[in-house]
Design a protein around this motif. Structure first.
Motif, PDB file in Angstrom:
ATOM      1  N   ASP A   5       0.809  -1.218   0.000  1.00 52.27           N
ATOM      2  CA  ASP A   5       0.000   0.000   0.000  1.00 52.27           C
ATOM      3  C   ASP A   5       0.843   1.269   0.000  1.00 52.27           C
ATOM      4  N   VAL A   6       2.004   1.222   0.605  1.00 52.50           N
ATOM      5  CA  VAL A   6       2.880   2.395   0.697  1.00 52.50           C
ATOM      6  C   VAL A   6       4.304   1.885   0.873  1.00 52.50           C
ATOM      7  N   ALA A   7       5.281   2.703   0.473  1.00 51.72           N
ATOM      8  CA  ALA A   7       6.671   2.288   0.591  1.00 51.72           C
ATOM      9  C   ALA A   7       7.524   3.465   1.051  1.00 51.72           C
ATOM     10  N   PHE A   8       8.619   3.128   1.724  1.00 46.33           N
ATOM     11  CA  PHE A   8       9.590   4.124   2.172  1.00 46.33           C
ATOM     12  C   PHE A   8      10.963   3.640   1.718  1.00 46.33           C
ATOM     13  N   VAL A   9      11.594   4.423   0.847  1.00 47.09           N
ATOM     14  CA  VAL A   9      12.823   3.963   0.203  1.00 47.09           C
ATOM     15  C   VAL A   9      13.882   5.059   0.195  1.00 47.09           C
ATOM     16  N   GLU A  10      15.115   4.626  -0.149  1.00 46.18           N
ATOM     17  CA  GLU A  10      16.252   5.543  -0.144  1.00 46.18           C
ATOM     18  C   GLU A  10      16.587   6.079  -1.528  1.00 46.18           C
ATOM     19  N   GLY A  11      16.177   5.349  -2.559  1.00 42.68           N
ATOM     20  CA  GLY A  11      16.580   5.731  -3.907  1.00 42.68           C
ATOM     21  C   GLY A  11      15.424   6.240  -4.740  1.00 42.68           C
ATOM     22  N   VAL A  12      15.747   6.584  -5.978  1.00 43.12           N
ATOM     23  CA  VAL A  12      14.764   7.124  -6.914  1.00 43.12           C
ATOM     24  C   VAL A  12      14.095   5.976  -7.663  1.00 43.12           C
ATOM     25  N   VAL A  13      12.775   6.043  -7.780  1.00 43.56           N
ATOM     26  CA  VAL A  13      12.002   5.066  -8.550  1.00 43.56           C
ATOM     27  C   VAL A  13      11.377   5.794  -9.733  1.00 43.56           C
ATOM     28  N   ASP A  14      11.752   5.402 -10.932  1.00 44.72           N
ATOM     29  CA  ASP A  14      11.282   6.073 -12.144  1.00 44.72           C
ATOM     30  C   ASP A  14      10.103   5.305 -12.719  1.00 44.72           C
ATOM     31  N   ASP A  15       8.902   5.689 -12.296  1.00 44.64           N
ATOM     32  CA  ASP A  15       7.686   5.029 -12.772  1.00 44.64           C
ATOM     33  C   ASP A  15       6.574   6.066 -12.765  1.00 44.64           C
ATOM     34  N   PRO A  16       5.957   6.348 -13.923  1.00 45.71           N
ATOM     35  CA  PRO A  16       4.921   7.388 -13.969  1.00 45.71           C
ATOM     36  C   PRO A  16       3.689   7.048 -13.143  1.00 45.71           C
ATOM     37  N   GLY A  17       3.511   5.781 -12.800  1.00 42.58           N
ATOM     38  CA  GLY A  17       2.355   5.388 -12.009  1.00 42.58           C
ATOM     39  C   GLY A  17       2.561   5.514 -10.509  1.00 42.58           C
ATOM     40  N   ILE A  18       3.757   5.957 -10.112  1.00 37.61           N
ATOM     41  CA  ILE A  18       4.086   6.059  -8.689  1.00 37.61           C
ATOM     42  C   ILE A  18       4.340   7.513  -8.328  1.00 37.61           C
TER      43      ILE A  18
END
Length: 299
Positions: A145-158
């Motif tokens: 449902d939700v995420a917490f991350v350190e890096g960049v995620v390249d996705d137009p749906g996010i």
């Protein structure tokens, strides 16, 4: 089948009369009679014996008795669904699936997870841990449902929102000659083995950007699958690494690793991100968790 008409039929049976059903539903008696006739027309079956003696109340045909049993089950399910939804809105039950990259899961989220599960014991909680790329795939596929991350995620749906900044430090073994110097030169750093996380890790992304920006071309790169493994390998003398300050805090305090200062260095910070699917409304459990992790620390 029109559930509104079925509800009218149920009221007639339960209240044993069209007039009493109309009173209970706050409608006119002709409206109730019309609804039952329309339901009979839709089904193509007679449901009520119109010629039965009034003293017997409402008399159902065999078809009407069968439909009444089905209707009781249908509306029992409806009541159960409403009760379930209310429990979820009030956070007495439900589920929440959270994803986090390894450092966030190991160091930043635990106090918030503890607070959430204590406050909402009826909500099932699941934490999926992986590197930034893996967690990004999980949220894009709707598995969390939700995420917490350190890096960049390249996705137009996010949708990625900045969550907080995390300090990082370049470290080396406490007894290494390089660590005894006040500042390390580019040439000295290039001669050292550098320990990096695996591809897809947010920590690796930051380390690679640091090396490029400083013009450091390490003589050797060593890949390990966790920040803790890298930290302890550095303490054992395996080389140099850029790691979150929170990961090496205890090793620094025990004087097993030393922080290296780079020439002209300011604090090295990286943003941590909260990821959610675009245009997806937050369920109550998710909203409660986000508010909890976004709240400023006490004291």
């Amino acid at each position: 089948m029109n559930l509104h008409l079925l509800r009218m039929f149920m009221a007639v049976v339960e209240h044993q009369g069209f007039s009493r059903a109309a009173e209970a539903l706050h409608v006119s008696q002709p409206a109730v009679s019309k609804a039952v006739r329309e339901l009979e027309h839709q089904l193509g079956l007679p449901l009520v014996e119109r010629g039965a003696a009034r003293s017997r109340g409402v008399v159902l045909t065999d078809h009407g008795q069968s439909l009444h049993q089905h209707a009781r089950a249908i509306f029992a399910m409806e009541r159960a669904a409403i009760a379930d939804v209310r429990d979820r809105v009030d956070l007495r039950k439900g589920s929440l699936r959270v994803g986090a990259s390894t450092t966030v899961a190991g160091y930043w989220l635990p106090p918030h997870v503890a607070a959430f599960v204590q406050r909402f014991p009826g909500v099932e909680f699941e934490l999926l841990v992986g590197n930034t790329a893996g967690i990004g795939h999980a949220i894009a596929e709707g598995r969390i449902d939700v995420a917490f991350v350190e890096g960049v995620v390249d996705d137009p749906g996010i949708v990625a929102a900045s969550w907080r900044d995390e300090p990082l430090q370049v470290v080396v073994a406490a007894d290494a000659k390089l660590g005894a110097k006040r500042r390390a030169s580019v040439a000295e750093l290039a001669r050292q083995p550098w320990l990096l996380r695996e591809a897809g890790s947010g920590t690796r992304q930051v380390a690679q950007r640091l090396l490029r920006s400083r013009g450091i071309k390490p003589a050797r790169l060593i890949e390990l699958g966790s920040n803790e493994a890298i930290a302890h390998a550095v303490a054992a003398g395996a080389g140099v690494a850029l790691l979150p300050a929170i990961v090496v805090r205890d090793l620094v305090a025990m004087q097993r690793v030393r922080i290296l200062r780079l020439a002209g260095d300011a604090d090295i910070l990286r943003p941590l991100y909260r990821l959610e699917l675009a245009n997806r409304p937050r369920a109550p459990a998710l909203q409660a968790f986000v508010e909890l992790v976004d709240a400023p620390p006490r004291g």
